[in-house]
Scaffold this active site. Structure first.
Site, PDB file in Angstrom:
ATOM      1  N   ARG A  34      63.256  38.828  19.024  1.00 54.96           N
ATOM      2  CA  ARG A  34      62.849  37.722  19.893  1.00 54.96           C
ATOM      3  C   ARG A  34      62.781  36.426  19.090  1.00 54.96           C
ATOM      4  O   ARG A  34      62.344  36.433  17.944  1.00 54.96           O
ATOM      5  CB  ARG A  34      61.450  38.018  20.470  1.00 54.96           C
ATOM      6  CG  ARG A  34      61.501  38.814  21.750  1.00 54.96           C
ATOM      7  CD  ARG A  34      60.148  39.306  22.186  1.00 54.96           C
ATOM      8  NE  ARG A  34      59.052  38.333  22.109  1.00 54.96           N
ATOM      9  CZ  ARG A  34      57.829  38.564  22.571  1.00 54.96           C
ATOM     10  NH1 ARG A  34      57.548  39.714  23.149  1.00 54.96           N
ATOM     11  NH2 ARG A  34      56.890  37.663  22.458  1.00 54.96           N
ATOM     12  N   ARG A  39      59.652  43.765  14.683  1.00 49.40           N
ATOM     13  CA  ARG A  39      59.919  44.165  16.065  1.00 49.40           C
ATOM     14  C   ARG A  39      61.364  43.864  16.479  1.00 49.40           C
ATOM     15  O   ARG A  39      61.873  42.777  16.231  1.00 49.40           O
ATOM     16  CB  ARG A  39      58.944  43.402  16.969  1.00 49.40           C
ATOM     17  CG  ARG A  39      58.985  43.811  18.405  1.00 49.40           C
ATOM     18  CD  ARG A  39      57.667  43.545  19.064  1.00 49.40           C
ATOM     19  NE  ARG A  39      57.424  42.131  19.339  1.00 49.40           N
ATOM     20  CZ  ARG A  39      56.368  41.706  20.029  1.00 49.40           C
ATOM     21  NH1 ARG A  39      55.457  42.562  20.461  1.00 49.40           N
ATOM     22  NH2 ARG A  39      56.188  40.422  20.252  1.00 49.40           N
ATOM     23  N   ARG A  94      51.590  31.609  16.455  1.00 48.12           N
ATOM     24  CA  ARG A  94      51.063  32.401  17.582  1.00 48.12           C
ATOM     25  C   ARG A  94      49.735  33.060  17.203  1.00 48.12           C
ATOM     26  O   ARG A  94      48.823  33.170  18.028  1.00 48.12           O
ATOM     27  CB  ARG A  94      52.085  33.466  18.005  1.00 48.12           C
ATOM     28  CG  ARG A  94      53.286  32.853  18.717  1.00 48.12           C
ATOM     29  CD  ARG A  94      54.436  33.825  18.824  1.00 48.12           C
ATOM     30  NE  ARG A  94      54.143  34.962  19.669  1.00 48.12           N
ATOM     31  CZ  ARG A  94      54.737  36.159  19.548  1.00 48.12           C
ATOM     32  NH1 ARG A  94      55.641  36.362  18.595  1.00 48.12           N
ATOM     33  NH2 ARG A  94      54.427  37.126  20.356  1.00 48.12           N
TER      34      ARG A  94
END
Ligand code: AMP
Length: 215
Positions: free
Chosen positions: A160, A127, A171
């Site tokens: 990120r 991403r 996560r």
């Protein structure tokens, strides 16, 4: 209409929330975005939240619940909202029930975008986001024409901090242990709608709309 979007990190909650807000004309409340804005503003809450976010852990409820409550009270939420990334554990879900009950705003559905865990790793490590306009890319599935540069505005793409491999594993573990139990929580309330999250963005969106009967 008030909808909770469930699903693991990388399942596409943000993407689908953005499509839903176009169709339904109601705002998206993303606790991840609210927290990143607080971090960027270096507010007290943001400084506290950053350490948890960098480790891939959940930010304490004491920080998140106040932010959500404040946001829900704003006028644009009167017609409804799409809650993206909130609630993330059972205590947040119970707190949300209480907030909505007090405000006389019942929840209509909890939509779970279901993607196999093995697919999520590639989605998250690949991403990239444009620092100028927020457009999202994936270096495996939807590459920009020029590496590191946004097709739309020419801005620089960044990864990120919490999309690095070690943090992603954490996560996903947090999702399995703390967030996945919400599937049972909303099933028990007959609000749960499970959606297969592995097709194209439009296919998944159509399935969500059918489940919500908004199209
Ligand atoms: P997201 O963009 O939704 O994946 O969120 C990024 C990070 O923000 C998460 O890994 C958590 O550290 C934090 N976060 C977002 N939403 C919540 C929430 N509802 N409760 C606690 N922490 C959250």
């Amino acid at each position: 209409m008030r909808v909770v979007l469930l699903g693991a990190p990388g399942a596409g909650k943000g993407t689908q929330a953005k499509k839903l807000i176009e169709v339904c004309g109601i705002p998206q409340i993303s606790t991840g975005d609210l927290l990143r804005a607080a971090v960027a503003a270096k507010s007290d809450l943001g400084v506290q939240a950053k350490a948890y976010m960098d480790r891939g852990e959940l930010v304490p409820d004491s920080i998140v619940l106040g932010m959500v409550q404040e946001r829900l009270r704003q006028d644009d939420c009167a017609k409804g909202c799409i809650l993206d990334g909130f609630p993330r554990n059972t205590s947040q879900a119970k707190a949300l029930d209480e907030m909505l009950q007090t405000m006389n705003m019942p929840l209509d559905a909890a939509v779970d975008i279901d993607v196999p865990l093995e697919d999520l790793m590639k989605r998250l490590t690949g991403r990239r986001t444009c620092g100028s306009c927020g457009q999202m890319y994936n270096i495996y599935f939807s590459k920009p024409q020029k590496d590191g540069v946004c097709d739309k505005c020419g801005g620089a793409l960044f990864q990120r901090d919490d999309d690095k491999e070690d943090t992603i594993r954490k996560r996903l573990d947090v999702y399995t242990s703390q967030t996945a139990p919400l599937i049972g929580y909303y099933r028990d309330k007959s609000l749960y709608k499970g959606i297969n999250g592995t097709g194209s963005i439009d296919e998944i969106f159509n399935n969500i709309c059918s489940a919500l009967k908004t199209n």
